[in-house]
Design an enzyme around this catalytic site. Structure first.
Site, PDB file in Angstrom:
ATOM      1  N   THR A 162       7.431   2.128  -5.857  1.00  3.93           N
ATOM      2  CA  THR A 162       7.644   1.029  -6.883  1.00  3.93           C
ATOM      3  C   THR A 162       9.349   0.480  -6.642  1.00  3.93           C
ATOM      4  OG1 THR A 162       8.641   3.664  -7.091  1.00  3.93           O
ATOM      5  CG2 THR A 162       7.345   2.561  -8.794  1.00  3.93           C
ATOM      6  N   GLN A 165      -1.067   7.532  -0.150  1.00  2.68           N
ATOM      7  CA  GLN A 165      -1.896   7.813  -1.699  1.00  2.68           C
ATOM      8  C   GLN A 165      -1.377   5.453  -2.234  1.00  2.68           C
ATOM      9  OE1 GLN A 165       1.057  10.447  -2.999  1.00  2.68           O
ATOM     10  NE2 GLN A 165      -1.281  10.805  -4.370  1.00  2.68           N
ATOM     11  N   ASP A 217      -0.790  -0.706  -1.482  1.00  2.00           N
ATOM     12  CA  ASP A 217      -0.458  -2.060  -1.089  1.00  2.00           C
ATOM     13  C   ASP A 217      -0.230  -2.908   0.439  1.00  2.00           C
ATOM     14  OD1 ASP A 217       1.858  -0.861  -0.147  1.00  2.00           O
ATOM     15  OD2 ASP A 217       2.585  -0.181  -2.340  1.00  2.00           O
ATOM     16  N   HIS A 270      -6.419   5.869   0.020  1.00  2.00           N
ATOM     17  CA  HIS A 270      -7.251   5.187  -1.271  1.00  2.00           C
ATOM     18  C   HIS A 270      -7.957   4.169  -1.056  1.00  2.00           C
ATOM     19  CE1 HIS A 270      -4.892   8.460  -3.760  1.00  2.00           C
ATOM     20  NE2 HIS A 270      -6.362   9.066  -3.745  1.00  2.00           N
ATOM     21  N   CYS A 281     -17.475  -6.245   2.156  1.00  2.00           N
ATOM     22  CA  CYS A 281     -18.939  -6.762   1.687  1.00  2.00           C
ATOM     23  C   CYS A 281     -19.716  -5.011   1.848  1.00  2.00           C
ATOM     24  CB  CYS A 281     -19.980  -7.364   2.507  1.00  2.00           C
ATOM     25  SG  CYS A 281     -21.629  -7.998   2.601  1.00  2.00           S
ATOM     26  N   CYS A 334     -23.233  -5.888   3.799  1.00  2.00           N
ATOM     27  CA  CYS A 334     -23.179  -5.647   4.717  1.00  2.00           C
ATOM     28  C   CYS A 334     -22.183  -4.775   5.625  1.00  2.00           C
ATOM     29  CB  CYS A 334     -23.460  -7.206   6.198  1.00  2.00           C
ATOM     30  SG  CYS A 334     -21.668  -8.197   5.830  1.00  2.00           S
ATOM     31  N   CYS A 358     -23.046 -13.309   4.106  1.00  2.00           N
ATOM     32  CA  CYS A 358     -24.347 -12.891   3.747  1.00  2.00           C
ATOM     33  C   CYS A 358     -25.071 -12.783   2.539  1.00  2.00           C
ATOM     34  CB  CYS A 358     -24.845 -11.368   4.454  1.00  2.00           C
ATOM     35  SG  CYS A 358     -24.456 -10.252   3.444  1.00  2.00           S
ATOM     36  N   ASN A 395      11.721  13.140  -3.856  1.00  2.00           N
ATOM     37  CA  ASN A 395      11.037  12.689  -5.165  1.00  2.00           C
ATOM     38  C   ASN A 395      11.866  13.046  -6.627  1.00  2.00           C
ATOM     39  OD1 ASN A 395       8.405  12.055  -6.500  1.00  2.00           O
ATOM     40  ND2 ASN A 395       8.124  13.198  -7.048  1.00  2.00           N
ATOM     41  N   ASP A 401      17.011   9.309  -4.457  1.00  2.00           N
ATOM     42  CA  ASP A 401      15.636   8.116  -4.395  1.00  2.00           C
ATOM     43  C   ASP A 401      15.294   8.131  -2.734  1.00  2.00           C
ATOM     44  OD1 ASP A 401      15.146   5.355  -3.896  1.00  2.00           O
ATOM     45  OD2 ASP A 401      16.266   4.935  -5.624  1.00  2.00           O
TER      46      ASP A 401
HETATM   47 ZN   LIG Z   1     -21.576  -9.251   3.838  1.00  2.00          ZN
END
Ligand SMILES: [Zn+2]
Length: 251
Positions: free
Chosen positions: A32, A106, A109, A124, A132, A135, A159, A222, A239
């Protein structure tokens, strides 16, 4: 235990200096500060956008619609082309100086990598890549978004398979390998820094506990209370862009 003062920063820096392994876990509070809206909470993205539009079921049933919405979401998230902030830079500097083993994040970005951190476990996944669905090839995200913006919905791999964001979608569980790596790093750490995370969502809720149970010193940085505050040896309600540079400077 609360409050920001140079003595406690120096004390934590001393612990890190004496540690064989220090790892940091970062959450939305680190992003943030770069102007990226948080996903959860009152002003969070998921209060404005319907999470079901980005559910795994939607991707499977309506990949073109999923991608059309994803283009809009991306514009909302990275509209101003966010850059790493002082917290990202401090963690990258700590790693470069040999004081930090890894960043567990977590955030999706990619800003830790952009800041120069090499050992990053993206729990994450990352919005900077697509994968893809057929593949498994991974590619930088931008060309796929270019396809989508140009009306090629959904964007596809050479593909023929449909691309998907290389993140954990609603309806999916975390990848085993990233989670296992994070748990191992937490267990082996002597100092565990929990930074800008509410520590309320798994696995972030678990990792500090794993570290503490294995004997680590825990520092929580935090603004808001977290469920792990009681277990923290250092608590900074400050901060992240203030505390981490101060810490890095003392190392
Ligand atoms: Zn592919």
């Amino acid at each position: 235990m609360c409050g920001f003062d140079s003595e406690r920063i120096a004390s934590l820096a001393g612990d890190i200096g004496a540690a064989e392994s220090t790892v940091a876990l970062t959450g939305a509070g680190v992003s943030t500060a770069s102007g990226i809206p948080s996903f959860r909470g009152e002003d969070g993205i998921w209060n404005e956008w319907d999470p079901n539009a980005f559910h795994r079921r939607r991707l499977d049933a309506d990949p073109a619609g999923f991608w059309a919405d994803r283009v809009d979401l991306r514009a909302a998230l990275v509209g101003d082309d966010p850059e790493p902030n002082a917290a990202h830079d401090a963690l990258a500097a700590m790693e470069a100086d040999g004081h930090l083993d890894a960043v567990l994040t977590q955030n999706v970005d990619g800003l830790h990598t952009a800041a120069g951190s090499d050992r990053v476990v993206e729990l994450h996944g990352t919005n900077r890549r697509v994968r893809c669905a057929d593949c498994g090839a991974t590619e930088p995200a931008e060309p796929a978004f270019e396809q989508a913006r140009g009306g090629h919905l959904p964007p596809r791999c050479d593909c023929g398979g449909v691309y998907r964001p290389d993140v954990v979608l609603f309806g999916e569980s975390l990848g085993d390998s990233a989670l296992e790596r994070a748990q191992r790093l937490a267990r082996e750490s002597d100092v565990f820094l929990a930074v800008g995370s509410s520590l309320s969502v798994r696995p972030a809720a678990l990792l500090p506990r794993i570290a503490v149970d294995a004997g680590a010193t825990l520092a929580v940085v935090n603004f808001d209370e977290t469920p792990q505050d009681g277990a923290a040896d250092y608590l900074f309600r400050e901060d992240v862009t203030t505390v981490l540079p101060a810490l890095s400077d003392r190392l």
